[in-house]
Enzyme design. Structure first.
Site, short mmCIF file in Angstrom:
data_model
loop_
_atom_site.label_atom_id
_atom_site.label_comp_id
_atom_site.label_asym_id
_atom_site.label_seq_id
_atom_site.Cartn_x
_atom_site.Cartn_y
_atom_site.Cartn_z
N ARG A 1 -3.02 11.07 18.80
CA ARG A 1 -3.81 12.15 18.22
C ARG A 1 -3.18 13.53 18.27
O ARG A 1 -3.41 14.35 17.38
CB ARG A 1 -5.19 12.17 18.87
N ARG B 1 -0.11 14.70 26.28
CA ARG B 1 -0.82 15.83 25.68
C ARG B 1 0.01 17.09 25.80
O ARG B 1 0.72 17.26 26.80
CB ARG B 1 -2.16 16.07 26.40
N ASP C 1 -0.55 -15.87 25.63
CA ASP C 1 -1.01 -17.24 25.36
C ASP C 1 -0.12 -18.16 26.19
O ASP C 1 0.64 -17.69 27.04
CB ASP C 1 -0.90 -17.52 23.85
N ILE C 2 -0.18 -19.46 25.95
CA ILE C 2 0.70 -20.36 26.71
C ILE C 2 2.15 -20.09 26.28
O ILE C 2 2.40 -19.65 25.14
CB ILE C 2 0.32 -21.85 26.54
N PRO C 3 3.11 -20.35 27.17
CA PRO C 3 4.51 -19.99 26.88
C PRO C 3 5.04 -20.48 25.54
O PRO C 3 5.65 -19.72 24.79
CB PRO C 3 5.26 -20.61 28.06
N LYS D 1 0.73 -7.06 21.88
CA LYS D 1 0.33 -7.53 23.22
C LYS D 1 0.05 -9.03 23.27
O LYS D 1 -1.06 -9.46 23.60
CB LYS D 1 -0.91 -6.76 23.70
N LEU D 2 1.06 -9.83 23.02
CA LEU D 2 0.86 -11.28 23.01
C LEU D 2 0.54 -11.83 24.41
O LEU D 2 1.08 -11.36 25.40
CB LEU D 2 2.11 -11.99 22.46
N GLN E 1 -8.24 10.46 27.36
CA GLN E 1 -7.15 10.11 28.28
C GLN E 1 -7.38 10.80 29.63
O GLN E 1 -7.86 11.93 29.69
CB GLN E 1 -5.80 10.54 27.71
N ASP F 1 3.02 -3.24 18.57
CA ASP F 1 2.17 -3.28 19.76
C ASP F 1 1.08 -4.33 19.58
O ASP F 1 -0.07 -4.01 19.31
CB ASP F 1 1.56 -1.87 19.94
N LYS G 1 4.35 3.41 16.17
CA LYS G 1 3.71 2.29 16.88
C LYS G 1 2.67 1.67 15.94
O LYS G 1 1.72 2.32 15.52
CB LYS G 1 3.02 2.77 18.15
N THR H 1 -5.30 0.29 30.77
CA THR H 1 -5.93 1.44 31.45
C THR H 1 -7.46 1.30 31.46
O THR H 1 -8.14 2.00 32.18
CB THR H 1 -5.55 2.77 30.78
O1 C5P Z 1 -4.11 9.48 20.69
P1 C5P Z 1 -3.35 9.14 21.96
O2 C5P Z 1 -2.08 9.95 22.15
O3 C5P Z 1 -4.23 9.12 23.18
O4 C5P Z 1 -2.88 7.64 21.69
C1 C5P Z 1 -2.14 6.92 22.62
C2 C5P Z 1 -1.81 5.57 22.09
O5 C5P Z 1 -1.33 4.78 23.16
C3 C5P Z 1 -2.99 4.79 21.50
O6 C5P Z 1 -2.47 3.95 20.46
C4 C5P Z 1 -3.48 3.97 22.67
O7 C5P Z 1 -4.11 2.78 22.29
C5 C5P Z 1 -2.17 3.65 23.36
N1 C5P Z 1 -2.27 3.33 24.78
C6 C5P Z 1 -2.83 4.16 25.72
N2 C5P Z 1 -2.86 3.80 27.04
C7 C5P Z 1 -2.36 2.65 27.41
C8 C5P Z 1 -1.79 1.79 26.50
C9 C5P Z 1 -1.75 2.16 25.17
O8 C5P Z 1 -3.28 5.25 25.39
N3 C5P Z 1 -2.36 2.33 28.70
#
Ligand code: C5P
Length: 226
Positions: free
Chosen positions: A206, A176, A63-65, A60-61, A185, A58, A31, A117
């Protein structure tokens, strides 16, 4: 087919290359987000594709169409395998994004971010003046994405069953290992539980990138998720 996507939250190419060396001959899904993309540019995506990696771009666009369509036409030519946009841009923006992608000749999956989130119910109601709940907006945005012809959404693994019922793929962060730290998280699942819930792609940062042995952590993730 389920896939593990490694979230490459690195500041530059040097850090990324150092990490990729630890993966031996594995060529996983990576990603690539705003941080490293804005530093290294589109060339990075082309280079990683040449080396055999699959890419979830990733960016995340939103803007206008017409602007999104033109931007998507450029991004599509980079060869990414998954690209995302914000569902908050509306159905027409999502349709235009898809058109732009197809015009570039790309067959990438196009997925939508529903609610970030970081948006709480309080922010939704008091700052953004949206009176529906987070859950209602996530569901509606996913239905909109489906109606616009998108392939899937980014969501919590816990939302994967609803997304599946709508007929979309789910790409789920918040993963995790059972013996790992949650860090920041909150709504988390193990790779195995994400599989049970019906995730199609898990995004793992991570737990792999900061592991003592990233290669082993990646292989463990793949094993638990397949
Ligand atoms: O390190 P970790 O496993 O928490 O990383 C999760 C990845 O997913 C990060 O790049 C984070 O920005 C992304 N992400 C997220 N929750 C979301 C959308 C994206 O953790 N709702």
């Amino acid at each position: 087919m389920r896939h593990v996507i490694i979230a490459c939250d690195f500041k530059d190419k040097q850090e990324l290359d150092t990490f990729l060396e630890t993966l031996q001959n594995e060529k996983p899904y990576l990603k690539i987000g705003m941080e490293i993309f804005y530093k290294e540019g589109p060339q990075l995506v082309k280079e990683l594709k040449r080396k055999g990696y699959k890419i979830f771009l990733d960016l995340k666009l939103h803007d206008i169409p017409t602007t999104v369509k033109k931007a998507m036409k450029n991004l599509g030519s980079l060869g990414a395998d998954i690209i995302n946009i914000h569902a908050a841009g509306g159905i027409k923006m999502m349709q235009y994004a898809k058109e732009g992608l197809r015009e570039s000749g790309s067959s990438a999956l196009l997925i939508a971010v529903t609610q970030l989130t970081s948006i709480s119910e309080e922010i939704l109601h008091n700052e953004l003046l949206i009176s529906s709940s987070i859950e209602e907006t996530v569901k509606q945005y996913a239905i909109n994405a489906k109606n616009a012809g998108l392939d899937g959404v980014v969501c919590s693994p816990l939302e994967a069953p609803i997304i599946k019922r709508i007929g979309l793929l789910s790409v789920t962060p918040g993963i995790r290992f059972s013996d790992g730290a949650a860090n920041d998280q909150v709504r988390i699942a193990t790779p195995e539980y994400a599989k049970e819930l019906g995730s199609d792609f898990i995004v793992v940062g991570r737990s792999i990138t900061q592991a003592e042995n990233p290669y082993e952590a990646y292989k463990r993730c793949v094993k638990e998720f397949s």
